[in-house]
Design a protein around this motif. Structure first.
Motif, PDB file in Angstrom:
ATOM      1  N   PRO A 132       0.799  -1.237   0.000  1.00  0.00           N
ATOM      2  CA  PRO A 132       0.000   0.000   0.000  1.00  0.00           C
ATOM      3  C   PRO A 132       0.822   1.273   0.000  1.00  0.00           C
ATOM      4  O   PRO A 132       0.258   2.370   0.046  1.00  0.00           O
ATOM      5  N   LEU A 133       2.140   1.160  -0.058  1.00  0.00           N
ATOM      6  CA  LEU A 133       2.987   2.345  -0.123  1.00  0.00           C
ATOM      7  C   LEU A 133       3.038   2.866  -1.554  1.00  0.00           C
ATOM      8  O   LEU A 133       2.924   2.089  -2.509  1.00  0.00           O
ATOM      9  N   PRO A 134       3.207   4.169  -1.735  1.00  0.00           N
ATOM     10  CA  PRO A 134       3.385   4.667  -3.101  1.00  0.00           C
ATOM     11  C   PRO A 134       4.684   4.130  -3.688  1.00  0.00           C
ATOM     12  O   PRO A 134       5.692   4.004  -2.984  1.00  0.00           O
ATOM     13  N   VAL A 135       4.650   3.790  -4.968  1.00  0.00           N
ATOM     14  CA  VAL A 135       5.890   3.385  -5.616  1.00  0.00           C
ATOM     15  C   VAL A 135       6.816   4.598  -5.682  1.00  0.00           C
ATOM     16  O   VAL A 135       6.371   5.727  -5.878  1.00  0.00           O
ATOM     17  N   GLU A 136       8.094   4.374  -5.452  1.00  0.00           N
ATOM     18  CA  GLU A 136       9.106   5.432  -5.541  1.00  0.00           C
ATOM     19  C   GLU A 136      10.347   4.855  -6.187  1.00  0.00           C
ATOM     20  O   GLU A 136      10.371   3.679  -6.551  1.00  0.00           O
ATOM     21  N   SER A 137      11.361   5.693  -6.329  1.00  0.00           N
ATOM     22  CA  SER A 137      12.565   5.287  -7.062  1.00  0.00           C
ATOM     23  C   SER A 137      12.219   4.864  -8.487  1.00  0.00           C
ATOM     24  O   SER A 137      12.774   3.906  -9.021  1.00  0.00           O
ATOM     25  N   VAL A 138      11.270   5.589  -9.090  1.00  0.00           N
ATOM     26  CA  VAL A 138      10.931   5.404 -10.497  1.00  0.00           C
ATOM     27  C   VAL A 138      11.258   6.698 -11.232  1.00  0.00           C
ATOM     28  O   VAL A 138      10.914   7.787 -10.776  1.00  0.00           O
ATOM     29  N   CYS A 139      11.935   6.589 -12.352  1.00  0.00           N
ATOM     30  CA  CYS A 139      12.255   7.775 -13.130  1.00  0.00           C
ATOM     31  C   CYS A 139      11.045   8.173 -13.980  1.00  0.00           C
ATOM     32  O   CYS A 139      10.044   7.456 -14.054  1.00  0.00           O
ATOM     33  N   LEU A 144       8.455   6.833   4.279  1.00  0.00           N
ATOM     34  CA  LEU A 144       7.292   6.727   3.423  1.00  0.00           C
ATOM     35  C   LEU A 144       6.098   6.180   4.203  1.00  0.00           C
ATOM     36  O   LEU A 144       6.276   5.401   5.155  1.00  0.00           O
ATOM     37  N   HIS A 145       4.883   6.559   3.790  1.00  0.00           N
ATOM     38  CA  HIS A 145       3.667   6.045   4.430  1.00  0.00           C
ATOM     39  C   HIS A 145       2.691   5.539   3.377  1.00  0.00           C
ATOM     40  O   HIS A 145       2.708   5.979   2.226  1.00  0.00           O
ATOM     41  N   GLU A 146       1.804   4.623   3.792  1.00  0.00           N
ATOM     42  CA  GLU A 146       0.828   4.069   2.870  1.00  0.00           C
ATOM     43  C   GLU A 146      -0.097   5.157   2.348  1.00  0.00           C
ATOM     44  O   GLU A 146      -0.359   6.154   3.025  1.00  0.00           O
ATOM     45  N   VAL A 147      -0.598   4.956   1.142  1.00  0.00           N
ATOM     46  CA  VAL A 147      -1.456   5.972   0.525  1.00  0.00           C
ATOM     47  C   VAL A 147      -2.797   6.014   1.237  1.00  0.00           C
ATOM     48  O   VAL A 147      -3.251   5.032   1.827  1.00  0.00           O
ATOM     49  N   GLY A 148      -3.438   7.180   1.190  1.00  0.00           N
ATOM     50  CA  GLY A 148      -4.793   7.309   1.692  1.00  0.00           C
ATOM     51  C   GLY A 148      -4.948   7.411   3.189  1.00  0.00           C
ATOM     52  O   GLY A 148      -6.074   7.404   3.692  1.00  0.00           O
ATOM     53  N   ALA A 149      -3.842   7.532   3.938  1.00  0.00           N
ATOM     54  CA  ALA A 149      -3.938   7.589   5.399  1.00  0.00           C
ATOM     55  C   ALA A 149      -4.256   8.995   5.905  1.00  0.00           C
ATOM     56  O   ALA A 149      -4.679   9.153   7.045  1.00  0.00           O
ATOM     57  N   ASP A 193      -3.122  12.465  -0.756  1.00  0.00           N
ATOM     58  CA  ASP A 193      -1.659  12.576  -0.887  1.00  0.00           C
ATOM     59  C   ASP A 193      -1.241  13.464  -2.052  1.00  0.00           C
ATOM     60  O   ASP A 193      -0.191  13.254  -2.656  1.00  0.00           O
ATOM     61  N   MET A 194      -2.047  14.468  -2.355  1.00  0.00           N
ATOM     62  CA  MET A 194      -1.604  15.435  -3.369  1.00  0.00           C
ATOM     63  C   MET A 194      -0.410  16.230  -2.853  1.00  0.00           C
ATOM     64  O   MET A 194       0.438  16.666  -3.631  1.00  0.00           O
ATOM     65  N   LEU A 195      -0.363  16.426  -1.558  1.00  0.00           N
ATOM     66  CA  LEU A 195       0.794  17.060  -0.924  1.00  0.00           C
ATOM     67  C   LEU A 195       1.453  16.048   0.000  1.00  0.00           C
ATOM     68  O   LEU A 195       0.791  15.281   0.694  1.00  0.00           O
ATOM     69  N   GLY A 196       2.790  16.051   0.008  1.00  0.00           N
ATOM     70  CA  GLY A 196       3.538  15.170   0.898  1.00  0.00           C
ATOM     71  C   GLY A 196       3.601  13.729   0.413  1.00  0.00           C
ATOM     72  O   GLY A 196       3.075  13.357  -0.637  1.00  0.00           O
ATOM     73  N   ARG A 211      12.155  17.331 -16.204  1.00  0.00           N
ATOM     74  CA  ARG A 211      10.698  17.297 -16.098  1.00  0.00           C
ATOM     75  C   ARG A 211      10.227  17.862 -14.757  1.00  0.00           C
ATOM     76  O   ARG A 211      10.970  17.898 -13.767  1.00  0.00           O
ATOM     77  N   VAL A 212       8.973  18.260 -14.733  1.00  0.00           N
ATOM     78  CA  VAL A 212       8.383  18.898 -13.553  1.00  0.00           C
ATOM     79  C   VAL A 212       7.997  17.865 -12.508  1.00  0.00           C
ATOM     80  O   VAL A 212       7.451  16.799 -12.829  1.00  0.00           O
ATOM     81  N   LEU A 213       8.270  18.198 -11.251  1.00  0.00           N
ATOM     82  CA  LEU A 213       7.783  17.454 -10.085  1.00  0.00           C
ATOM     83  C   LEU A 213       6.882  18.370  -9.270  1.00  0.00           C
ATOM     84  O   LEU A 213       7.157  19.564  -9.142  1.00  0.00           O
ATOM     85  N   ARG A 214       5.842  17.788  -8.673  1.00  0.00           N
ATOM     86  CA  ARG A 214       4.911  18.574  -7.867  1.00  0.00           C
ATOM     87  C   ARG A 214       4.550  17.838  -6.577  1.00  0.00           C
ATOM     88  O   ARG A 214       4.543  16.613  -6.516  1.00  0.00           O
ATOM     89  N   GLY A 215       4.235  18.614  -5.533  1.00  0.00           N
ATOM     90  CA  GLY A 215       3.559  18.072  -4.361  1.00  0.00           C
ATOM     91  C   GLY A 215       4.338  17.937  -3.071  1.00  0.00           C
ATOM     92  O   GLY A 215       3.744  17.850  -2.010  1.00  0.00           O
ATOM     93  N   GLY A 216       5.660  17.863  -3.126  1.00  0.00           N
ATOM     94  CA  GLY A 216       6.418  17.657  -1.892  1.00  0.00           C
ATOM     95  C   GLY A 216       6.448  16.190  -1.482  1.00  0.00           C
ATOM     96  O   GLY A 216       5.648  15.376  -1.949  1.00  0.00           O
ATOM     97  N   GLY A 217       7.387  15.849  -0.606  1.00  0.00           N
ATOM     98  CA  GLY A 217       7.556  14.456  -0.192  1.00  0.00           C
ATOM     99  C   GLY A 217       7.757  14.309   1.302  1.00  0.00           C
ATOM    100  O   GLY A 217       7.764  15.281   2.061  1.00  0.00           O
ATOM    101  N   TRP A 218       7.971  13.077   1.731  1.00  0.00           N
ATOM    102  CA  TRP A 218       8.055  12.747   3.152  1.00  0.00           C
ATOM    103  C   TRP A 218       9.258  13.386   3.847  1.00  0.00           C
ATOM    104  O   TRP A 218       9.256  13.548   5.065  1.00  0.00           O
ATOM    105  N   PHE A 219      10.280  13.787   3.092  1.00  0.00           N
ATOM    106  CA  PHE A 219      11.480  14.358   3.702  1.00  0.00           C
ATOM    107  C   PHE A 219      11.510  15.880   3.591  1.00  0.00           C
ATOM    108  O   PHE A 219      12.440  16.522   4.061  1.00  0.00           O
TER     109      PHE A 219
END
Length: 224
Positions: free
Chosen positions: A62-69, A146-151, A161-164, A183-191
């Motif tokens: 249930p975690l968002p996928v990361e480390s994807v280009c 990282l945290h599971e989506v939708g919490a 999770d539009m932000l963070g 390319r553009v990134l949006r929204g901010g992250g856990w760090f």
């Protein structure tokens, strides 16, 4: 762990959004047709189901996928389209750094940054669609993980999770004259500190880079 509908899409009404860039001190308006966007970032479970791969450094369905280009994210959109019997939106050639978007295709794609910000704001006018603690995982409350989506609470249009949590790749090139194909990134992250978790914040990254706080969500043109 709580169960979420991993491919839930939300229809976003047509409208206009004003984008701004702090570096250049410019702003511009974009008109948008209606479209659909994922209620959640793409999860590791969905990414694995579609691609057979689990690239994330912190693992869990249930975690968002990361480390994807960016190329990974665009290729995922095409694979998800094929699985659903839809026409892929992209012609991709990572070797030649060429990507073409077929706007007539009915398949999944990355949101434009205008679509992303308009969906994030959900009719609100402030820097965020709610109190940061209630809506986002960021450095102040994430435990630097990282945290599971939708919490966290969704925005008024039902998007989580539009932000963070993880930054979202967008279709757009950030500034071709200065940064080339970044390319553009949006929204901010856990760090990220709180100032990065705002609807208007723009970040950039090279499309070949894989970063542990960068993921994505999918979109579709509403006429599709």
């Amino acid at each position: 762990m709580h169960d979420v509908p991993f491919t839930e899409m939300v229809r976003i009404p047509a409208g206009r959004v004003t984008l701004s860039d702090r570096r250049t001190q410019r702003s511009w308006q974009v008109g948008l047709a209606a479209y659909e966007i994922g209620a959640y970032p793409v999860t590791q479970r969905l990414y694995a189901e579609v691609t057979g791969r689990r690239p994330s450094l912190t693992t869990g369905d249930p975690l968002p996928v990361e480390s994807v280009c960016w190329w990974d994210a665009a290729a995922f959109c095409n694979a998800l389209s094929a699985r659903a019997g839809l026409t892929p939106a992209y012609e991709l050639s990572e070797d030649d750094e060429r990507a073409r978007w077929d706007a007539a295709a009915d398949g999944y794609r990355l949101p434009t940054e205008a679509e992303w910000e308009y969906a994030c704001r959900a009719g609100t006018t402030g820097p965020r669609y709610g109190p940061l603690e209630d809506i986002a995982w960021y450095r102040g409350n994430s435990g630097e993980r990282l945290h599971e989506v939708g919490a966290k609470l969704p925005n008024p249009w039902g998007l989580h999770d539009m932000l963070g949590n993880v930054w979202n790749w967008c279709w757009d090139i950030y500034d071709a004259e200065v940064y080339g194909g970044y390319r553009v990134l949006r929204g901010g992250g856990w760090f990220d500190e709180q100032w990065s978790c705002r609807a208007s914040v723009r970040r950039r990254s090279h499309p070949s880079l894989r970063i542990d706080d960068v993921g994505f969500r999918v979109a579709r043109s509403a006429g599709s």
